[in-house]
Structures are given as structure tokens and as C-alpha cells.
Design an enzyme around this catalytic site. Structure first.
Site, PDB file in Angstrom:
ATOM      1  CD  GLU A  57     -21.461  -9.445 -20.968  1.00  0.00           C
ATOM      2  OE1 GLU A  57     -20.647  -9.549 -22.064  1.00  0.00           O
ATOM      3  OE2 GLU A  57     -20.916  -9.540 -19.833  1.00  0.00           O
ATOM      4  CB  CYS A  90     -22.513 -13.005 -20.458  1.00  0.00           C
ATOM      5  SG  CYS A  90     -21.860 -12.861 -18.778  1.00  0.00           S
ATOM      6  CB  THR A 169      14.383   7.696  -6.865  1.00  0.00           C
ATOM      7  OG1 THR A 169      15.174   7.067  -6.251  1.00  0.00           O
ATOM      8  CG2 THR A 169      14.027   7.536  -8.212  1.00  0.00           C
ATOM      9  NE  ARG A 192       1.175   2.025  -3.916  1.00  0.00           N
ATOM     10  CZ  ARG A 192       1.674   2.391  -2.630  1.00  0.00           C
ATOM     11  NH1 ARG A 192       0.839   2.290  -1.649  1.00  0.00           N
ATOM     12  NH2 ARG A 192       2.847   2.913  -2.225  1.00  0.00           N
ATOM     13  CB  THR A 204      11.856  -0.495  -0.850  1.00  0.00           C
ATOM     14  OG1 THR A 204      12.413  -0.069  -2.203  1.00  0.00           O
ATOM     15  CG2 THR A 204      10.531   0.563  -0.619  1.00  0.00           C
ATOM     16  CG  LEU A 212       4.643  -1.084  -0.541  1.00  0.00           C
ATOM     17  CD1 LEU A 212       5.451  -2.475  -0.984  1.00  0.00           C
ATOM     18  CD2 LEU A 212       4.821  -0.176  -1.513  1.00  0.00           C
ATOM     19  NE  ARG A 215      -1.397   5.183   3.275  1.00  0.00           N
ATOM     20  CZ  ARG A 215      -0.060   4.495   2.533  1.00  0.00           C
ATOM     21  NH1 ARG A 215      -0.331   3.321   2.010  1.00  0.00           N
ATOM     22  NH2 ARG A 215       0.754   4.951   2.567  1.00  0.00           N
ATOM     23  CB  SER A 230      17.767 -12.518  -1.842  1.00  0.00           C
ATOM     24  OG  SER A 230      17.341 -12.194  -2.700  1.00  0.00           O
ATOM     25  CD  GLU A 299       4.681   2.475  -5.714  1.00  0.00           C
ATOM     26  OE1 GLU A 299       5.137   2.960  -4.657  1.00  0.00           O
ATOM     27  OE2 GLU A 299       3.291   2.499  -5.758  1.00  0.00           O
TER      28      GLU A 299
END
Length: 377
Positions: A57, A90, A169, A192, A204, A212, A215, A230, A299
Site C-alpha cells: 500500500e 498501512c 531418483t 526454492r 545428500t 542448495l 542461482r 544426527s 530436497e
């Protein structure tokens, strides 16, 4: 009072303007505003900027600088705020400018606003109306994480994966570059960009050494990168520890030297101990909510993805399906063996779109196929 065709057109424009705030306004909602007259004249347009800067606004009022706004209408994709946060209300700016009518697509779910903005405008003598169900739904979808965080106390979590026609995958050795084409990969970065946090697992990190970050599309903000680790095996030289953006490594136990090395490398280390030394996933999602993360983009490998699903924390699947057959390989998620098909977790389709040579599939969990309720969380 029913909305006019002009109201519908201006709300469409306000929602389109709000999309410009993706990757910019977090943790604030994505909002657009159009100021004009009932004869169709547009006086100003605006969208929400970075947190602490102008809301939609205010930006529209600035765009209309010099124009006589007395008697004008402001069409906004979300109820104008009524409280002092990082910026002034606002509502007050609209009243001071002489705006006579406000049409909002949907009310703000933030308890600090929650209808109070509309009431405040009415008390100041403005005519106030809300959008029809279609515009309300579009505005809600654009800010689905903001609504989730304020209505249920935790962010919206989206699990992303790229898979073959037979649901693989990666090859058995973990090779996955590239199952999908460049258009799908760029589209994945656009999703992302929507997120306040991108979450992955240590598997991963060790297998792919991903960055990650965002870009492949332009963004003003980088999401927080989160590693579920962990045993603190994240290498201090992992690529995701490099700029841009911040990194949070979440572990089940602080292992001293390993944690110190990661902190020296620029990461924040957080201990969230769960069962048998694993990370408490419910605690992690709650923590991200406390950090004002609206959308979480997951991911990760099959084990962590399955763990989030079994914990009832996944709200949406974002699957890019490539037109290929891989055969033996790694699946999308690890899921326990079922005794009957009726016990399978069901989903409803949200969208199916062609992206380059691949398909983008969006689904939301509905519960077991036998009709029993989905696990509460």
C-alpha cells in the site's frame, strides 16, 4: 455488495503485483496494491519490499505521489495491516491519503491483524469490501506458508524430487545428474526462491555435495540452508557452507570438535535431540516457524523424505517426472510395507504442467485411501 468487473480486474492485477515479492518480502507476506478510480484510471501500483521497507500500500501511494487520491479506491491482495511492526500501519497511510474505498482479496491470518485492519478502515469512514472466493483462494495460495504459520503454528512444507517414469531418483550408485532437463532444474530453483528454508539430509550432502542456493533464477534473498545431520558428519568444506546465505546444521547431539569446526566454517549448529539420537523433525519444523520461515523446501534422499512423510509433516509434493525408465535405483521416499492398498497415503492433484521435456506434478496429502483421517500434527 458484489464486486464489479473492474474490482475483479484490479484484484487480478494486485495478485500479479504480489508475485513480484516472491524471494524479496519474507517473512512478510507477498502483497500487491493498485490505487485508482472507478472510471478505470490507475493512479499507483506497488508490491511489498524487503522486511522493514515499504508494504504494498505504501509503495502504491508513493507511485501515486502528486495525484489527488481523495475518493480513490485501493485494491489489495491482503488486508492492510493495522499494527506497528517493522513499519507503521498501512491502514493509517490509506486514511491519511484520502482513500475512500478498499477492496481486499482476503483477510490477514496474523492475529495482530486478523480483521482489525478492515475494522479500522471502516471506523475511519472508508467503504470496505472483501474479494470473492476465487480471488481469496489465489491470494491465499500465493502466501500459503504465511497462512500456515499463523493458522496452525508451523510452516508449509513442500517435498521436491526429480524422478523417472518408474519412480527412480537416482541409479543404485546414487548417480542422479541429470534425470530432468534444464527447464525443470530452473523451475525447481524458482520454487526454492519461494522458501524461507531449504532442508536436506547428511546423505545428500555426502553423496552430491550440493550448494542448495538459488542461482538459476534471480532472487533478492537466499533461503536458510538446513542440514539434518544426527552425527555431525557435514564436512567443513562442503559447498553449501559457502556464501551466499546462512546455514543451519541440526544434530541429535553436540559432538564438541565437529560442532566447533562447523561453527568456524560459518554454520550455526543446533541440537534437537529426538528418538535414539536422531533429529527431532517436529522440533525442527517448529523451530523454523519460530524463525518466521513461511515455506520449507525439502530436497533430500528417500530416508529423510520418508521420515518427514511418516511424521505427518509434508504438506505438498513437488515431483518432476522425466520421460525415461531407469530400472533398479533409488526411490523417491522410503515407506513401510503395507498390508493392504487401502492403507496407502492418498493425494489430491493440485497441478500438472509441462516444463521443458518433463512434467511438474503437484500433490497434497489427503490421508489413507480407506477414508480414515490423516495423521494429525
Amino acid at each position: 455488495m458484489a464486486l464489479t468487473p473492474l474490482d475483479a480486474e484490479r484484484l487480478d492485477e494486485a495478485i500479479a503485483l504480489a508475485q513480484q515479492a516472491i524471494g524479496l518480502s519474507d517473512p512478510n507476506p507477498r502483497v500487491g496494491c493498485v490505487i485508482g478510480r472507478e472510471d478505470g484510471t490507475v493512479l499507483g501500483r506497488g508490491s511489498t519490499q524487503r522486511a522493514g521497507e515499504g508494504h504494498a500500500e505504501v509503495m502504491a501511494l508513493r507511485d501515486a505521489a502528486g495525484a489527488d487520491l481523495r475518493g480513490a479506491t485501493a485494491w489489495v491482495s491482503l488486508e492492510p495491516c493495522s499494527h506497528h511492526g517493522r513499519t507503521p500501519p498501512c491502514c493509517d497511510a490509506l486514511v491519511a491519503a484520502g482513500i475512500a474505498r478498499v477492496v481486499a482479496a482476503i483477510a490477514d491470518p496474523n492475529p495482530r491483524v486478523g480483521g482489525q485492519g478492515l475494522q479500522r478502515l471502516r471506523a475511519a469512514g472508508l467503504r470496505v469490501e472483501t474479494g470473492d472466493p476465487d480471488h481469496a483462494q489465489a491470494a491465499r495460495e500465493l502466501n500459503i506458508g504465511f497462512f500456515a504459520r499463523h493458522e496452525r503454528g508451523r510452516p508449509w512444507l513442500r517435498l521436491k524430487a526429480a524422478a523417472s517414469l518408474d519412480g527412480r531418483t537416482a541409479l543404485e550408485d546414487g548417480t542422479s545428474q541429470w534425470i530432468t532437463g534444464p527447464e525443470a532444474r530452473a523451475d525447481g530453483h524458482a520454487w526454492r526462491r519461494r522458501a524461507g528454508a531449504v532442508v536436506t539430509g547428511i546423505g545428500t550432502v555426502l553423496q552430491d555435495d550440493p550448494r542448495l542456493d538459488v542461482r538459476l533464477v534471480e532472487t533478492a534473498l537466499q533461503p536458510l540452508r538446513v542440514v539434518v545431520d544426527s552425527s555431525l558428519r557435514t564436512p567443513p568444506r562442503a559447498r553449501l557452507l559457502s556464501p551466499p546465505g546462512r546455514v543451519l546444521v541440526v544434530t541429535g547431539t553436540d559432538t564438541g570438535e565437529a560442532a566447533a569446526r562447523l561453527r568456524e566454517a560459518g554454520a550455526e549448529v543446533l541440537v534437537l535431540a529426538g528418538h535414539q539420537g536422531r533429529v527431532d523433525l517436529h522440533g525442527l519444523v517448529a523451530e523454523l516457524g519460530r524463525r518466521e520461515v513461511n515455506e520449507v523446501h525439502l530436497e533430500a534422499g528417500a530416508v529423510l523424505g520418508g521420515a518427514f512423510l511418516q511424521a505427518g509433516l509434508v504438506d505438498e509434493l513437488l515431483i518432476y517426472q522425466a520421460p525415461m525408465l531407469i530400472g533398479p535405483g533409488r526411490g523417491v521416499v522410503t515407506w513401510p510395507a503395507l498390508q493392504a492398498l487401502d492403507a496407502a497415503l492418498g493425494f489430491e492433484w493440485v497441478g500438472q504442467d509441462r516444463v521443458g521435456t518433463d512434467l511438474r506434478l503437484r500433490l497434497r496429502a489427503t490421508g489413507p485411501r480407506d477414508g480414515s483421517p490423516r495423521r494429525k500434527h
